[in-house]
Design a protein around this motif. Structure first.
Motif, PDB file in Angstrom:
ATOM      1  N   MET A  94       0.834  -1.188   0.000  1.00  0.00           N
ATOM      2  CA  MET A  94       0.000   0.000   0.000  1.00  0.00           C
ATOM      3  C   MET A  94       0.876   1.247   0.000  1.00  0.00           C
ATOM      4  SD  MET A  94      -3.150  -0.884   2.472  1.00  0.00           S
ATOM      5  CE  MET A  94      -2.715  -2.422   3.261  1.00  0.00           C
ATOM      6  N   CYS A  95       0.453   2.212  -0.783  1.00  0.00           N
ATOM      7  CA  CYS A  95       1.218   3.445  -0.915  1.00  0.00           C
ATOM      8  C   CYS A  95       1.222   4.204   0.423  1.00  0.00           C
ATOM      9  CB  CYS A  95       0.608   4.306  -2.011  1.00  0.00           C
ATOM     10  SG  CYS A  95       1.400   5.898  -2.174  1.00  0.00           S
ATOM     11  N   GLU A  96       2.425   4.621   0.854  1.00  0.00           N
ATOM     12  CA  GLU A  96       2.535   5.352   2.119  1.00  0.00           C
ATOM     13  C   GLU A  96       1.918   6.741   2.033  1.00  0.00           C
ATOM     14  OE1 GLU A  96       6.609   5.545   3.288  1.00  0.00           O
ATOM     15  OE2 GLU A  96       6.425   3.796   4.590  1.00  0.00           O
ATOM     16  N   SER A  97       1.826   7.242   0.818  1.00  0.00           N
ATOM     17  CA  SER A  97       1.347   8.599   0.648  1.00  0.00           C
ATOM     18  C   SER A  97      -0.163   8.666   0.460  1.00  0.00           C
ATOM     19  CB  SER A  97       2.074   9.245  -0.529  1.00  0.00           C
ATOM     20  OG  SER A  97       1.574  10.526  -0.766  1.00  0.00           O
ATOM     21  N   CYS A  98      -0.722   7.894  -0.479  1.00  0.00           N
ATOM     22  CA  CYS A  98      -2.149   8.007  -0.781  1.00  0.00           C
ATOM     23  C   CYS A  98      -2.960   6.802  -0.291  1.00  0.00           C
ATOM     24  CB  CYS A  98      -2.370   8.221  -2.273  1.00  0.00           C
ATOM     25  SG  CYS A  98      -1.965   6.795  -3.277  1.00  0.00           S
ATOM     26  N   GLY A  99      -2.286   5.738   0.131  1.00  0.00           N
ATOM     27  CA  GLY A  99      -2.999   4.581   0.664  1.00  0.00           C
ATOM     28  C   GLY A  99      -3.558   3.633  -0.375  1.00  0.00           C
ATOM     29  N   LEU A 115       5.854   3.718  -2.325  1.00  0.00           N
ATOM     30  CA  LEU A 115       4.937   4.647  -2.967  1.00  0.00           C
ATOM     31  C   LEU A 115       4.385   4.032  -4.242  1.00  0.00           C
ATOM     32  CD1 LEU A 115       7.028   7.955  -2.745  1.00  0.00           C
ATOM     33  CD2 LEU A 115       5.082   7.337  -1.316  1.00  0.00           C
ATOM     34  N   CYS A 116       3.131   4.332  -4.576  1.00  0.00           N
ATOM     35  CA  CYS A 116       2.601   3.909  -5.859  1.00  0.00           C
ATOM     36  C   CYS A 116       3.284   4.725  -6.954  1.00  0.00           C
ATOM     37  CB  CYS A 116       1.081   4.094  -5.912  1.00  0.00           C
ATOM     38  SG  CYS A 116       0.543   5.804  -5.976  1.00  0.00           S
ATOM     39  N   ILE A 117       3.108   4.299  -8.190  1.00  0.00           N
ATOM     40  CA  ILE A 117       3.843   4.938  -9.281  1.00  0.00           C
ATOM     41  C   ILE A 117       3.519   6.429  -9.395  1.00  0.00           C
ATOM     42  CG2 ILE A 117       2.163   4.227 -11.054  1.00  0.00           C
ATOM     43  CD1 ILE A 117       5.920   4.044 -11.667  1.00  0.00           C
ATOM     44  N   ASP A 118       2.245   6.783  -9.160  1.00  0.00           N
ATOM     45  CA  ASP A 118       1.857   8.191  -9.263  1.00  0.00           C
ATOM     46  C   ASP A 118       2.542   9.049  -8.200  1.00  0.00           C
ATOM     47  OD1 ASP A 118       0.236   7.714 -11.416  1.00  0.00           O
ATOM     48  OD2 ASP A 118      -1.577   7.438 -10.204  1.00  0.00           O
ATOM     49  N   CYS A 119       2.532   8.547  -6.962  1.00  0.00           N
ATOM     50  CA  CYS A 119       3.140   9.305  -5.882  1.00  0.00           C
ATOM     51  C   CYS A 119       4.663   9.357  -6.045  1.00  0.00           C
ATOM     52  CB  CYS A 119       2.778   8.708  -4.521  1.00  0.00           C
ATOM     53  SG  CYS A 119       1.042   8.945  -4.123  1.00  0.00           S
ATOM     54  N   ALA A 120       5.240   8.270  -6.557  1.00  0.00           N
ATOM     55  CA  ALA A 120       6.682   8.242  -6.768  1.00  0.00           C
ATOM     56  C   ALA A 120       7.062   9.307  -7.796  1.00  0.00           C
ATOM     57  CB  ALA A 120       7.132   6.869  -7.227  1.00  0.00           C
TER      58      ALA A 120
HETATM   59 ZN   LIG Z   1       0.240   6.848  -3.895  1.00  0.00          ZN
END
Ligand SMILES: [Zn+2]
Length: 127
Positions: A94-99, A115-120
């Motif tokens: 799970m993405c640490e930023s957006c979940g 992080l997911c690709i978008d947040c990365a």
């Molecule tokens: Zn994310």
């Protein structure tokens, strides 16, 4: 939360991947450490320096290369441990930023991604 959880067998798969990489890294760093000891000794002697080949890599080049590898290894080890910890805490994937779910293809490429690709991408563009 509406996150798509990874199945137990998927988590097990990544735990294996992470453990294997960790073992590899520990071996790698142990042999690096030995190489560093050798360079340290050569640098300590330091008197027969005028005999070295000016074209070849110097001992201090070798030293900075090895310490660089060692630092990278330590960082990766920390990331691996953190990822294993997340598996234990059911936070893995799970993405640490957006979940949102990070997505399996990304995890296959980077099992310790947080992080997911978008947040990365966002994190990168912010420098
Ligand atoms: Zn994310």
């Amino acid at each position: 939360m509406a996150t798509s959880r990874l199945s137990d067998s998927t988590l097990e798969h990544f735990a294996n991947v992470l453990h294997r990489r960790r073992d590899e890294l520990v071996h790698l760093m142990a042999s690096n450490d030995e190489a560093l000891d050798e360079v340290r000794e050569s640098l300590g002697e330091g008197t027969n320096d005028d005999e070295h080949d000016p074209e070849g890599p110097t001992m201090s080049d070798e030293w900075s290369k090895l310490t660089g590898l060692q630092t990278e290894g330590e960082n990766e080890l920390r990331e691996l441990d953190a990822a294993l910890e997340r598996i234990k805490n059911h936070e893995f994937g799970m993405c640490e930023s957006c979940g949102n779910a990070i997505g399996r293809p990304r995890l296959e490429a980077r099992p310790y991604a947080t992080l997911c690709i978008d947040c990365a991408r966002k994190a990168e563009s912010h420098g």
